[in-house]
Design a protein around this motif. Structure first.
Motif, PDB file in Angstrom:
ATOM      1  N   MET B   1      12.516  -5.707   4.601  1.00 22.82           N
ATOM      2  CA  MET B   1      11.261  -4.955   4.645  1.00 22.82           C
ATOM      3  C   MET B   1      10.093  -5.886   4.358  1.00 22.82           C
ATOM      4  SD  MET B   1       9.508  -2.262   4.974  1.00 22.82           S
ATOM      5  CE  MET B   1      10.951  -1.367   5.504  1.00 22.82           C
ATOM      6  N   GLU B   2       9.081  -5.800   5.183  1.00 27.72           N
ATOM      7  CA  GLU B   2       7.911  -6.667   4.995  1.00 27.72           C
ATOM      8  C   GLU B   2       7.088  -6.206   3.804  1.00 27.72           C
ATOM      9  OE1 GLU B   2       6.054  -6.300   8.736  1.00 27.72           O
ATOM     10  OE2 GLU B   2       6.748  -8.256   9.390  1.00 27.72           O
ATOM     11  N   LYS B   3       6.552  -7.169   3.103  1.00 29.67           N
ATOM     12  CA  LYS B   3       5.714  -6.822   1.960  1.00 29.67           C
ATOM     13  C   LYS B   3       4.258  -6.961   2.372  1.00 29.67           C
ATOM     14  CE  LYS B   3       8.922  -8.203  -1.650  1.00 29.67           C
ATOM     15  NZ  LYS B   3       9.920  -9.005  -0.933  1.00 29.67           N
ATOM     16  N   ALA B   4       3.382  -6.467   1.494  1.00 28.85           N
ATOM     17  CA  ALA B   4       1.947  -6.538   1.768  1.00 28.85           C
ATOM     18  C   ALA B   4       1.531  -7.987   2.049  1.00 28.85           C
ATOM     19  CB  ALA B   4       1.185  -5.972   0.585  1.00 28.85           C
ATOM     20  N   ILE B   7       2.218  -9.107   5.559  1.00 22.84           N
ATOM     21  CA  ILE B   7       1.267  -8.592   6.547  1.00 22.84           C
ATOM     22  C   ILE B   7      -0.033  -9.391   6.485  1.00 22.84           C
ATOM     23  CG2 ILE B   7      -0.157  -6.567   7.103  1.00 22.84           C
ATOM     24  CD1 ILE B   7       2.287  -4.890   6.514  1.00 22.84           C
ATOM     25  N   GLN B   8      -0.477  -9.667   5.257  1.00 25.98           N
ATOM     26  CA  GLN B   8      -1.680 -10.476   5.073  1.00 25.98           C
ATOM     27  C   GLN B   8      -1.499 -11.853   5.721  1.00 25.98           C
ATOM     28  OE1 GLN B   8      -2.440 -10.558   0.902  1.00 25.98           O
ATOM     29  NE2 GLN B   8      -4.653 -10.676   1.197  1.00 25.98           N
ATOM     30  N   MET B 144       0.338  -1.052  11.425  1.00 23.92           N
ATOM     31  CA  MET B 144       0.113  -0.965   9.987  1.00 23.92           C
ATOM     32  C   MET B 144      -1.381  -1.097   9.736  1.00 23.92           C
ATOM     33  SD  MET B 144       3.107  -0.582   8.611  1.00 23.92           S
ATOM     34  CE  MET B 144       2.693  -0.768   6.873  1.00 23.92           C
ATOM     35  N   GLU B 145      -1.845  -0.401   8.698  1.00 24.25           N
ATOM     36  CA  GLU B 145      -3.272  -0.483   8.342  1.00 24.25           C
ATOM     37  C   GLU B 145      -3.436  -1.256   7.045  1.00 24.25           C
ATOM     38  OE1 GLU B 145      -4.377   3.923  10.148  1.00 24.25           O
ATOM     39  OE2 GLU B 145      -4.834   3.465   8.066  1.00 24.25           O
ATOM     40  N   PHE B 146      -4.510  -1.996   6.964  1.00 24.60           N
ATOM     41  CA  PHE B 146      -4.807  -2.832   5.802  1.00 24.60           C
ATOM     42  C   PHE B 146      -6.251  -2.521   5.416  1.00 24.60           C
ATOM     43  CE2 PHE B 146      -6.339  -6.636   3.842  1.00 24.60           C
ATOM     44  CZ  PHE B 146      -5.271  -7.336   3.309  1.00 24.60           C
TER      45      PHE B 146
END
Lengths: 732, 150
Positions: B1-4, B7-8, B144-146
């Motif tokens: 699972m990708e972490k925050a 994604i950054q 995904m939203e950031f």
């Protein structure tokens, strides 16, 4: 560029175009070995096919929907099933078809052939794809050969091949498949030979059966086995088989057939022939300069080599090599029939007995030390059954997939999962239960007084006749607020059930949303009409097996859950004792053993949402569009109801989207109220997907962390055609 | 699972690898899109580009600072459908001048040295977009939203 090569035209530069098998055959033929008449279709033909039809990118989009490592094997199977159906339903572009047709017709005319896979990455000394791709025997006629070429191409993307390729780090995007087309040699005796025994380098091994070699390779016919001394060229041991069956060509395929009694007492090879096979395998080894695994057949006393490949460097299985497990994903009909017997008559009764005997010990009566021992004992028993689950129950699920493959082959349906509609003829307890609930709700709908009584929840004032019906329902199906497996979260009274009944009464399921009418009998007839005579009987038996497999797909989880529940009950008691002692400050009094055992078992808190905002963090991440597997066609938009515990089901409102980790059979009573289903667990054949399909609801499975990403009340759109869940309303 | 952080990192890597972004502005509700050469700060809070002040885009963003930028690594091949990633940035644009401009311009020119003459022209504005959110699209349909919260 020439896509079709005669075996004599293949040169050393063609290794990557004709694949390992094709290249080895060309070398053998060019060096005095006798092989059947053979044609190679190079990878260029595959490349042209997938390029011109757009299949290349369609396959890659399919494979990249989700991170491969996050997919359960069921999702990988779904993926492979969809890809296979794409190949089956995509006709050969005319130009490619015409070229292949001409060459094949010229070469083989009316001869029956074998269509074999020959992947370029296959059969080198580091990786063996033996058995992972498909071969088809006894195919006749240009159209049939062309159809089977597409099936062999599709097998490049079988679940087993995908898993193995990923394990050994091969790039799926560069994969291509060559095909070997060989005249079928209907040998009277066949077998395999290992020129060097991987476990004893001074020995060679020969195995032989009557009839076609596929019987041995598929594990359906037990072979006679000889161990030889390589240097002295003498037989060290001969282990005879119980010779009962052989595989023979039949119609447009092969069948298992009883062995004539006069052959059952005679080994398939005499001592001279054993040495003959050994000498040929040794010649192949000397020629290729690596120990060889050869397949051969005797026809009219002539020994022919069917194929030869290096024995992989590992020799046998090395730790971490899961290929044999991937291969177990493909089970034959015979094998599955035997497995069904074992599961139904042996394993399930034992599981029920195990759970029952475990429950005889009340953990509350045990000392801390005894409790720790009991947890370990139950954990080990549970682990034992988990292993059985993987070894026997999971492979039995392949009854469904075997049926699905046969169904898709003959029907070539637009929806690769149409066959599931045929399996739902199997009456499942959960559907019977939902029907009774609907009838109870119907009574409430027509009786406002009863509805008012139920809303007040005062059992004393509810009509006794209705209450008796509810009681009998609970007796039969259990209290719906209990988890099927845990049983520790039950609500004491029947109020949750009343709430659901009231909701059902207020929102009757519209006609078209009721269980789909049974078009299954039509479907069954259409399916069976493709078979005649003995084959029709076989197809009927296969359907019966698939239905059993489908039913057990649920039941096995329930039985395993009951055993696991017995572990959890002990763990719960242990946790309570630790908490109680820490609150009273008497930490010393609780056995350290209890804490240790819990640590060992890793009963830790649920992992947190990886995207959750951490304190001090200046940003927040949330999902907008989540991609899973399309598991029930349809589109809906509604408020999410996220179910973390069974007791929350009582809150379910009509029109909400059911979001959960894994729908278990005891949760599905709310499905008729739902507008859609979203599940973390992936696959088309999991319970949530099956029930959603029954009620014609859009369903998406395989949404990682569904229950932590999505919150109750979130507006969600469930696209069951594309397998996409969209969270939120879309404002910036 | 990708972490925050994953994604950054993906967004940052994409921004470093790409020179151009599609800028979306509007003129009285008529959407308008064009290409700009951009650079971003390491914390992803700001994106910068330069533009002559006489352009439509500059007029548009001066009238309404709400803008969006699209950055992607597609290569005009079929494989884009499963390989390419795209990020939409949403935020507010404003011209920066004085010390701010002096401080930021070297960062911009380090990525786009060939634009030095253009960027240093007195008619050219250095525009800063303060990002509010990013929308990351990959694997064809995963979004995904950031969102920045401070």
């Amino acid at each position: 560029m020439n896509w079709i090569l005669n075996i004599s035209e293949i040169t050393s530069g063609d290794r990557d175009r004709v694949g390992g098998k094709g290249y080895a055959l060309a070398q053998l033929a060019g060096n005095g070995f006798t092989i059947p008449e053979t044609l190679c279709l190079t990878v260029d033909a595959y490349d042209q096919f997938v390029l011109r039809t757009g299949l290349r990118e369609r396959v890659l989009i399919e494979l990249n929907r989700k991170n491969f490592k996050e997919m359960r094997w069921e999702e990988i199977w779904d993926c492979a099933t969809r890809i296979r159906n794409m190949f089956l339903r995509t006709p050969m572009p005319e130009e490619i078809g015409t070229r292949l047709r001409q060459e094949i017709a010229n070469r083989f005319k009316d001869k029956r052939v074998v269509v074999r896979s020959s992947a370029p990455e296959e059969d080198d000394a580091h990786a063996s794809f033996a058995g992972l791709h498909e071969s088809y025997l006894n195919i006749q006629g240009t159209d049939a050969i062309l159809a089977h070429i597409r099936k062999v191409w599709a097998s490049l993307w079988s679940d087993a091949a995908l898993l193995y390729r990923q394990e050994i780090g091969l790039d799926a995007e560069k994969s291509a498949m060559a095909v070997v087309i060989q005249e079928i040699i209907v040998g009277d005796r066949s077998g395999v030979a290992f020129s060097k025994n991987p476990n004893h380098p001074s020995q060679a091994v020969i195995e032989s059966v009557y009839g076609l070699n596929q019987g041995l390779v598929d594990g359906l016919v037990e072979p006679d086995r000889w161990i030889l001394d390589r240097e002295r060229k003498t037989v060290l041991t001969h282990t005879p088989a119980q010779r009962q069956q052989q595989m023979i060509p039949h119609g447009d395929g092969v069948v298992m057939s009883p062995l004539p009694p006069e052959l059952s007492t005679v080994p398939p090879l005499n001592p001279d022939e054993v040495l003959g096979v050994f000498n040929v395998s040794l010649r192949a080894e000397n020629f290729f300069k690596l120990p060889q695994d050869t397949e051969w057949t005797y026809k009219d006393n002539t020994l022919l080599l069917l194929q030869s490949r290096p024995i992989t460097s590992s020799g046998g299985e090395t730790p971490g090599d899961n290929r044999s497990w991937y291969l177990s994903l493909h089970r034959s009909f015979e094998n599955l029939k035997a497995l069904r017997k074992k599961i139904e008559h042996e394993l399930i009764p034992k599981m029920i007995e195990t759970a029952r005997t475990m429950a005889e010990t009340d953990p509350d009566t045990l000392s801390d030390q005894e409790l720790a021992q009991e947890i370990r004992r139950r954990w080990e028993m549970n682990q034992n059954w988990v292993n059985v689950y993987w070894e026997d129950f999971i492979p039995f699920a392949h009854g469904v997939r075997l049926f699905g493959q046969v169904y898709n082959d003959v029907m070539q349906p637009k929806d690769a999962y149409e066959f599931v509609d045929l399996l739902t003829q199997t009456e499942m307890a959960s559907l019977e239960r939902n029907q009774i609930l609907a009838e109870l709700a119907e009574q409430i709908r027509h009786d406002p007084q009863l509805a008012a009584q139920l809303r007040q929840g005062d059992a004393g004032r509810i009509k006794p006749a209705f209450l008796a019906e509810v009681e009998s329902f609970i007796q039969k199906f259990g209290d719906l607020s209990c988890s099927m497996t845990g049983g520790t979260q039950c609500v004491e009274d029947a109020m949750p059930l009343f709430n659901i009944l009231l909701e059902m009464a207020a929102h009757p399921v519209p006609g078209e949303r009721k269980r789909k009418s049974d078009s299954a009998s039509d479907l069954k007839e259409r399916f069976l009409s493709h078979f005649q005579g003995q084959e029709r009987d076989w197809a009927g038996e296969l359907l019966d097996l698939a239905r059993s497999s489908y039913r057990l797909r649920d039941d096995d989880n329930i039985y395993l859950g009951r055993i696991e529940a017995q572990v959890l009950i002990c763990v719960q008691v242990a946790k309570e004792r630790i908490n109680a002692s820490s609150q009273s400050g008497e930490t010393q009094s609780v056995s350290e053993e209890l804490k240790t055992v819990l640590d060992d078992l890793e009963h830790r808190a649920e992992p947190m949402n990886p995207y959750q905002k951490q304190s001090g963090q200046s940003f927040e991440i949330k999902p907008r569009q989540l991609v899973g597997q399309p598991a029930g066609p349809g589109l809906c938009r509604g408020k999410a109801r996220v179910i973390q515990q069974h007791s929350e089901l009582a809150e379910f409102k009509a029109g909400e989207v059911l979001v959960c980790d894994a729908v278990d059979p005891n949760m599905t009573f709310v499905v008729p109220l739902a507008s859609g289903v979203v599940e973390r667990r992936g696959g088309m054949l999991i319970h949530g997907a099956i029930i959603a399909r029954e009620y014609g609801l859009p369903c998406v499975t395989g949404i990682a962390n569904a229950t932590s990403f999505i919150r109750t009340g979130d507006e969600v759109t469930v696209d069951g055609f594309l397998g996409i869940v969209t969270v939120g309303a879309g404002d910036i | 699972m990708e972490k925050a952080e994953d994604i950054q990192r993906q967004i940052r890597e994409l921004f470093v690898s790409q020179n151009l972004a599609v800028l979306a502005t509007h003129n009285e509700e008529q959407p308008y899109a064009n290409l700009v050469a951009f650079v971003t700060t390491d914390d992803l809070k700001y994106l910068y580009f330069v533009t002559p002040r006489a352009t439509r885009k500059f007029a548009n963003l001066s009238a309404d600072s709400r803008v969006a930028l699209l950055i992607n690594n597609s290569t005009n091949q079929n494989t884009d459908f499963h390989q390419a990633i795209a990020v939409t940035a949403v935020g507010k644009a404003e011209e920066i001048t004085g010390d701010d401009r002096t401080r930021v311009l070297p960062l911009y020119l380090a990525k786009h040295p060939h634009l030095e003459e253009f960027a240093k022209s007195p008619t050219c504005a250095l525009v800063r977009v303060t990002a509010a959110s990013y929308y990351l699209v990959k694997n064809f349909q995963n979004v995904m939203e950031f969102h920045f919260t401070q």
